[in-house]
Each structure stands twice: as C-alpha cells, then as structure tokens.
Motif scaffolding. Structure first.
Motif, PDB file in Angstrom:
ATOM      1  N   GLU A 241       0.855  -1.187   0.000  1.00 25.19           N
ATOM      2  CA  GLU A 241       0.000   0.000   0.000  1.00 25.19           C
ATOM      3  C   GLU A 241       0.886   1.230   0.000  1.00 25.19           C
ATOM      4  OE1 GLU A 241      -3.825   1.893   2.398  1.00 25.19           O
ATOM      5  OE2 GLU A 241      -3.111  -0.143   2.854  1.00 25.19           O
ATOM      6  N   VAL A 242       0.896   1.952  -1.109  1.00 27.70           N
ATOM      7  CA  VAL A 242       1.775   3.105  -1.266  1.00 27.70           C
ATOM      8  C   VAL A 242       0.951   4.341  -1.598  1.00 27.70           C
ATOM      9  CG1 VAL A 242       3.814   1.777  -1.910  1.00 27.70           C
ATOM     10  CG2 VAL A 242       2.208   2.479  -3.693  1.00 27.70           C
ATOM     11  N   GLU A 243       1.489   5.491  -1.232  1.00 28.88           N
ATOM     12  CA  GLU A 243       0.767   6.758  -1.358  1.00 28.88           C
ATOM     13  C   GLU A 243       1.659   7.794  -2.023  1.00 28.88           C
ATOM     14  OE1 GLU A 243      -2.138   6.530   0.688  1.00 28.88           O
ATOM     15  OE2 GLU A 243      -1.509   4.608   1.540  1.00 28.88           O
ATOM     16  N   CYS A 244       1.014   8.734  -2.719  1.00 28.07           N
ATOM     17  CA  CYS A 244       1.748   9.852  -3.303  1.00 28.07           C
ATOM     18  C   CYS A 244       0.894  11.105  -3.178  1.00 28.07           C
ATOM     19  CB  CYS A 244       2.070   9.582  -4.771  1.00 28.07           C
ATOM     20  SG  CYS A 244       3.043  10.895  -5.564  1.00 28.07           S
ATOM     21  N   GLY A 245       1.476  12.177  -2.684  1.00 28.10           N
ATOM     22  CA  GLY A 245       0.776  13.450  -2.588  1.00 28.10           C
ATOM     23  C   GLY A 245       1.012  14.285  -3.836  1.00 28.10           C
ATOM     24  N   VAL A 246       0.036  15.116  -4.160  1.00 23.82           N
ATOM     25  CA  VAL A 246       0.171  16.083  -5.255  1.00 23.82           C
ATOM     26  C   VAL A 246      -0.139  17.467  -4.694  1.00 23.82           C
ATOM     27  CG1 VAL A 246      -0.684  16.838  -7.506  1.00 23.82           C
ATOM     28  CG2 VAL A 246      -0.441  14.394  -7.026  1.00 23.82           C
ATOM     29  N   LEU A 247       0.701  18.429  -5.033  1.00 25.43           N
ATOM     30  CA  LEU A 247       0.528  19.821  -4.612  1.00 25.43           C
ATOM     31  C   LEU A 247       0.479  20.712  -5.841  1.00 25.43           C
ATOM     32  CD1 LEU A 247       0.579  22.092  -2.391  1.00 25.43           C
ATOM     33  CD2 LEU A 247       3.079  22.051  -2.632  1.00 25.43           C
ATOM     34  N   GLY A 248      -0.621  21.459  -5.979  1.00 25.29           N
ATOM     35  CA  GLY A 248      -0.727  22.458  -7.027  1.00 25.29           C
ATOM     36  C   GLY A 248      -0.434  23.828  -6.444  1.00 25.29           C
ATOM     37  N   THR A 249       0.385  24.618  -7.103  1.00 25.53           N
ATOM     38  CA  THR A 249       0.799  25.909  -6.565  1.00 25.53           C
ATOM     39  C   THR A 249       0.288  27.060  -7.432  1.00 25.53           C
ATOM     40  OG1 THR A 249       2.924  25.577  -7.665  1.00 25.53           O
ATOM     41  CG2 THR A 249       2.800  25.046  -5.327  1.00 25.53           C
ATOM     42  N   ALA A 250       0.495  28.279  -6.938  1.00 24.35           N
ATOM     43  CA  ALA A 250      -0.107  29.463  -7.553  1.00 24.35           C
ATOM     44  C   ALA A 250       0.372  29.694  -8.977  1.00 24.35           C
ATOM     45  CB  ALA A 250       0.181  30.687  -6.685  1.00 24.35           C
ATOM     46  N   ILE A 259       7.262   8.976  -2.170  1.00 24.96           N
ATOM     47  CA  ILE A 259       6.301   7.887  -1.995  1.00 24.96           C
ATOM     48  C   ILE A 259       6.355   7.407  -0.551  1.00 24.96           C
ATOM     49  CG2 ILE A 259       5.532   5.640  -2.820  1.00 24.96           C
ATOM     50  CD1 ILE A 259       5.513   7.941  -4.904  1.00 24.96           C
ATOM     51  N   GLY A 260       5.186   7.279   0.054  1.00 22.38           N
ATOM     52  CA  GLY A 260       5.080   6.702   1.383  1.00 22.38           C
ATOM     53  C   GLY A 260       4.484   5.310   1.301  1.00 22.38           C
ATOM     54  N   GLU A 261       4.875   4.456   2.225  1.00 16.40           N
ATOM     55  CA  GLU A 261       4.310   3.106   2.278  1.00 16.40           C
ATOM     56  C   GLU A 261       3.747   2.849   3.675  1.00 16.40           C
ATOM     57  OE1 GLU A 261       5.330  -1.640   1.531  1.00 16.40           O
ATOM     58  OE2 GLU A 261       6.930  -0.140   1.399  1.00 16.40           O
ATOM     59  N   ILE A 262       2.509   2.367   3.721  1.00 12.07           N
ATOM     60  CA  ILE A 262       1.865   2.013   4.983  1.00 12.07           C
ATOM     61  C   ILE A 262       2.052   0.522   5.215  1.00 12.07           C
ATOM     62  CG2 ILE A 262      -0.323   1.868   6.217  1.00 12.07           C
ATOM     63  CD1 ILE A 262      -1.243   4.239   4.452  1.00 12.07           C
ATOM     64  N   ARG A 263       2.621   0.180   6.350  1.00 13.58           N
ATOM     65  CA  ARG A 263       2.735  -1.220   6.749  1.00 13.58           C
ATOM     66  C   ARG A 263       1.868  -1.442   7.984  1.00 13.58           C
ATOM     67  NH1 ARG A 263       7.180  -2.597   8.774  1.00 13.58           N
ATOM     68  NH2 ARG A 263       8.260  -0.588   8.903  1.00 13.58           N
ATOM     69  N   VAL A 264       0.832  -2.254   7.824  1.00  8.27           N
ATOM     70  CA  VAL A 264      -0.083  -2.533   8.927  1.00  8.27           C
ATOM     71  C   VAL A 264       0.541  -3.596   9.816  1.00  8.27           C
ATOM     72  CG1 VAL A 264      -2.401  -3.265   9.553  1.00  8.27           C
ATOM     73  CG2 VAL A 264      -2.035  -1.924   7.471  1.00  8.27           C
ATOM     74  N   LEU A 265       0.664  -3.289  11.117  1.00  8.03           N
ATOM     75  CA  LEU A 265       1.375  -4.168  12.042  1.00  8.03           C
ATOM     76  C   LEU A 265       0.459  -5.035  12.886  1.00  8.03           C
ATOM     77  CD1 LEU A 265       4.003  -1.573  13.317  1.00  8.03           C
ATOM     78  CD2 LEU A 265       4.202  -3.149  11.382  1.00  8.03           C
ATOM     79  N   GLU A 312      -7.219  20.388  -7.942  1.00  4.34           N
ATOM     80  CA  GLU A 312      -6.628  21.710  -7.672  1.00  4.34           C
ATOM     81  C   GLU A 312      -6.058  21.697  -6.262  1.00  4.34           C
ATOM     82  OE1 GLU A 312      -9.056  25.248  -9.472  1.00  4.34           O
ATOM     83  OE2 GLU A 312     -10.498  23.722  -8.839  1.00  4.34           O
ATOM     84  N   GLY A 313      -4.878  22.252  -6.116  1.00  4.25           N
ATOM     85  CA  GLY A 313      -4.318  22.467  -4.789  1.00  4.25           C
ATOM     86  C   GLY A 313      -3.736  21.227  -4.140  1.00  4.25           C
ATOM     87  N   ILE A 314      -4.606  20.323  -3.716  1.00  3.45           N
ATOM     88  CA  ILE A 314      -4.156  19.248  -2.836  1.00  3.45           C
ATOM     89  C   ILE A 314      -4.895  17.951  -3.130  1.00  3.45           C
ATOM     90  CG2 ILE A 314      -5.827  20.049  -1.102  1.00  3.45           C
ATOM     91  CD1 ILE A 314      -4.011  18.960   1.086  1.00  3.45           C
ATOM     92  N   SER A 315      -4.163  16.860  -3.110  1.00  2.00           N
ATOM     93  CA  SER A 315      -4.753  15.518  -3.111  1.00  2.00           C
ATOM     94  C   SER A 315      -3.698  14.518  -2.656  1.00  2.00           C
ATOM     95  CB  SER A 315      -5.270  15.101  -4.499  1.00  2.00           C
ATOM     96  OG  SER A 315      -6.472  15.755  -4.824  1.00  2.00           O
ATOM     97  N   ARG A 316      -4.163  13.438  -2.057  1.00  2.00           N
ATOM     98  CA  ARG A 316      -3.299  12.278  -1.789  1.00  2.00           C
ATOM     99  C   ARG A 316      -3.858  11.103  -2.572  1.00  2.00           C
ATOM    100  NH1 ARG A 316      -4.481  10.407   3.225  1.00  2.00           N
ATOM    101  NH2 ARG A 316      -5.343   8.510   2.316  1.00  2.00           N
ATOM    102  N   ILE A 317      -2.998  10.417  -3.299  1.00  2.00           N
ATOM    103  CA  ILE A 317      -3.446   9.370  -4.202  1.00  2.00           C
ATOM    104  C   ILE A 317      -2.869   8.040  -3.729  1.00  2.00           C
ATOM    105  CG2 ILE A 317      -3.593   8.673  -6.617  1.00  2.00           C
ATOM    106  CD1 ILE A 317      -3.408  11.625  -7.309  1.00  2.00           C
ATOM    107  N   ASP A 318      -3.749   7.068  -3.509  1.00  2.00           N
ATOM    108  CA  ASP A 318      -3.389   5.808  -2.864  1.00  2.00           C
ATOM    109  C   ASP A 318      -3.381   4.666  -3.880  1.00  2.00           C
ATOM    110  OD1 ASP A 318      -3.615   7.480  -0.694  1.00  2.00           O
ATOM    111  OD2 ASP A 318      -5.440   6.561   0.092  1.00  2.00           O
ATOM    112  N   PHE A 319      -2.348   3.835  -3.802  1.00  2.00           N
ATOM    113  CA  PHE A 319      -2.150   2.752  -4.760  1.00  2.00           C
ATOM    114  C   PHE A 319      -1.875   1.433  -4.041  1.00  2.00           C
ATOM    115  CE2 PHE A 319      -0.595   6.628  -6.799  1.00  2.00           C
ATOM    116  CZ  PHE A 319      -1.073   6.550  -8.097  1.00  2.00           C
ATOM    117  N   PHE A 320      -2.033   0.345  -4.792  1.00  2.00           N
ATOM    118  CA  PHE A 320      -1.485  -0.952  -4.428  1.00  2.00           C
ATOM    119  C   PHE A 320      -0.463  -1.322  -5.501  1.00  2.00           C
ATOM    120  CE2 PHE A 320      -5.784  -1.190  -2.543  1.00  2.00           C
ATOM    121  CZ  PHE A 320      -5.412  -1.363  -1.218  1.00  2.00           C
TER     122      PHE A 320
END
Length: 375
Positions: A241-250, A259-265, A312-320
């Motif tokens: 489970e990996v994540e990527c943020g997107v930032l839109g600027t002015a 890339i961040g990875e979530i490891r469920v423990l 626009e602006g902000i989103s976090r997009i989650d993948f497998f």
C-alpha cells in the motif's frame, strides 16, 4: 472587526460527517502554522447538527487524544456568510435559535476559506458549491473534482476511462440489495474472496469491512450502508500500500511528493482506529523502499490521475503495488487528505524538503490566485 491590511482566511472545520473529530484535529495543525503577519485567521466550527459557530484560534484545543477528539458545540453565537457576498457576519440567537438582529456584527470580507471538512457535506463538492455561489476562493479541489473523488464509484469510472488501472469492483444501492440481494451476491462472488465492502462516499476507512467469504457478507453490507446507501465492493489487491501526494501551486505547476508506504502491524487492513488512535498499529516508511523507476511511475500516475479529475491544490493518491507482477492499481484519491502535521500527506512532502507551514501557505496562496467564476 478584522484588520483590513491583511487578507482574511476563514479556517472551517468540524462538520456533520463521521470524520468530525479528525477535521478538528486537522484545523489545529493549520491554525498553528498560518503566519499571522501575512494572513489574519478566523476559526469557524460546524457542529454535528450543522450550525456554524465562531471558535477560538487555539490550535491545542482541537488535538486528538487517546480518548477521542474535539467536538464543536453550538452556544448562543453563530456566524454566516451573507448570501451572494463574501461578507462573514456574527450574531447571537435566542432560545429558539432565531437571529437577534440587533447583535449582528460584520467580521469582514473573506479572501480565502481553508475548508477542513472531511467526508460528506464538506469534501464532496457541496461546500465548494456554496462558496462558488458567493464568489469566495477556497483551498482545494473544485465542485466536480471533489464530488467525483468522494464517490468511489465515480472515481473508478473516470479514472478507468483515462486508462488508469483501478482494479476489479462492483457497486449497488440499498434499493438493489433489498430488491435482489441474490444478484448482488452473485456479482460479488465473481470478484473472488476476499473482498472489501465499503461505503461509496465515506472516508477515513469508516464502515469498511474485509470479507473472507459469503457468510460474512450481509453484516459487512449492513455496516457499510449505515454510512451510505450506496456500497462498493472491491476485489482484494495483493501488494504494497503506497501513497503519493500532489501539490498544485499558484504558478500552475504540480509537484509530486516522495512515496510513502503504509505497513499494517496489528490489523488486517488500515481501518479507522489504526489510522487515528493506535500509533502501534501501523508504520509509515517515507520514502518507501522502492526502485527508482517504480517510484517515478507512481508519481507520474498520480499526476495523470490528478489532472484527469481536474484536481486543484491538494490531493493524496493511494495505490497498491504488486512487486511480483508489476501491477499498479489506483485505490482512491483523497481531495482533502488527513492534514495534521503527523499525517501522511505532509510527511511525504517533508521528505522532499517542503515543510508543513510551507504547505499551508502554498495552498492558501494557490487559492488566493484563482480567478472567480468558471475556471
């Protein structure tokens, strides 16, 4: 009541969804990070009943704790945006909740709203439409993008049409389930167990169940329908489970995070409790231990997806990501991701050198630079 020399930013939080307390915690982080020498802030809370009330600009008041989080309570003060204007007013109400006209005061003309309302009636385009009608600029995605990304059915439909792999899934409504549950069960069975049963328009993993077989299905559907009358059922997607943020600027540019990875423990999947109230349940690796080419592919797909939904602006997009097959499945797009200083989105941008206060100011500046009307 406000200093006209500094633009007015209304930090709006709370709301009527099940993510009320998470919204309040997010507001604490944002309020602590806005440079008051540049912007003036006014905090507005929306109670679980939908009442808009003035709140203290005290970031520490809204933090999550082991026992839960903050809940906005309505007293005898209210705030409102005058219809068709950018003017924020404050007034008292009588015992019946009616406005006492003699108490109305003007807070000021709103330059930007920073909406921190997770879930339905905040993140789903409804609030964005209200602000658009008043010509008020705001942080984050617009009406259509917010609505599409809050609805997992619409997200998968739009992204699938854009050529992005969204996995295997099916959806049905309460009416469908009550009228022909057998047909719904048959479609679910074709996905193969295990499956994940989800409310189509909830967030923060509320109402989600992992179902290992048909005997567990009915209870999972009922749990999901307690949050939303439309349910989506997704085939399990083996992988990381990996994540990527997107930032839109002015200036119109888009930046992808590390890339961040979530490891469920301790849990079988990343549920509401493990997200917010059990620090030992999950680990976040950032940057994730991935080959450079894979990380770049995830970032590129995140940017394509963001543009496909007109983000626009902000989103976090989650993948497998499946290491064995190389398959990359986009799970969902969060147009208002968790945004406390410890949340995934700021952590991933911190890994590329963008601090939390810098994120806050970049988002406000992007909103302030938008034209009014259709864009």
């Amino acid at each position: 009541m406000t200093d006209s020399q500094r633009p007015l930013v209304v930090v709006l939080f709370g709301g009527t969804s099940g993510e009320h307390q998470i919204s309040c915690a997010t507001a604490g982080g944002v309020l602590a990070s806005i440079n008051e020498e540049v912007w003036q802030t006014f905090a507005v809370g929306i109670s679980p009943e939908g009442l808009w009330v003035p709140m203290p600009n005290d970031p520490s008041a809204y933090a999550l704790s082991d026992s839960g989080g903050y809940t906005v309570e309505a007293g005898d003060l209210r705030v409102a945006i005058l219809p068709g204007t950018k003017t924020l007013i404050q007034y008292e109400v009588d015992e019946a909740g009616a406005m006492i006209v003699a108490t109305v005061t003007t807070i000021g003309e709103i330059d930007v709203v920073f909406p921190l309302l997770h879930g339905p009636f905040g993140e789903d385009g409804t609030l964005q439409g209200l602000l658009e009608m008043s010509g008020i600029r705001y942080v984050g995605c617009g009406v259509a993008s917010s609505a599409v990304c809050q609805d997992k059915y619409l997200t998968k439909t739009v992204l699938g049409a854009a050529g992005i792999d969204v996995g295997e899934w099916t959806t049905f409504t309460r009416v469908d389930w009550q009228g022909d549950a057998a047909s719904c069960r048959e479609r679910i069975g074709q996905l193969g167990y295990p499956v994940f049963v989800k409310p189509t328009r909830a967030g923060s993993s509320l109402g989600i169940s992992k179902v290992d077989g048909p005997s567990e299905l009915d209870a999972a559907v009922e749990e999901a329908m307690s949050h939303d009358p439309r349910v989506i059922v997704e085939a399990a997607s083996p992988g990381r489970e990996v994540e990527c943020g997107v930032l839109g600027t002015a200036d119109g540019s888009l930046t992808a995070s590390a890339i961040g990875e979530i490891r469920v423990l301790t849990e079988e999947f990343y549920d509401y409790e493990s997200k917010y109230f059990d620090p030992n349940a999950v680990a976040l690796d950032c940057p994730a231990d991935l080959p450079e080419g894979v990380a770049r592919r995830i970032q590129e797909t995140a940017l394509v997806a963001f543009e496909a939904v007109e983000g626009e602006g902000i989103s976090r997009i989650d993948f497998f990501y499946n290491e064995e097959t190389g398959r990359l499945i986009l799970n969902e797009i969060n147009t208002l991701p968790g945004f406390t200083p410890a949340s995934l989105y700021p952590t991933m941008f911190g890994a590329v050198g963008i601090t939390y206060p810098q994120l806050v100011h970049a988002l406000i500046e992007e909103a302030a630079a938008r034209p009014e009307g259709l864009r």
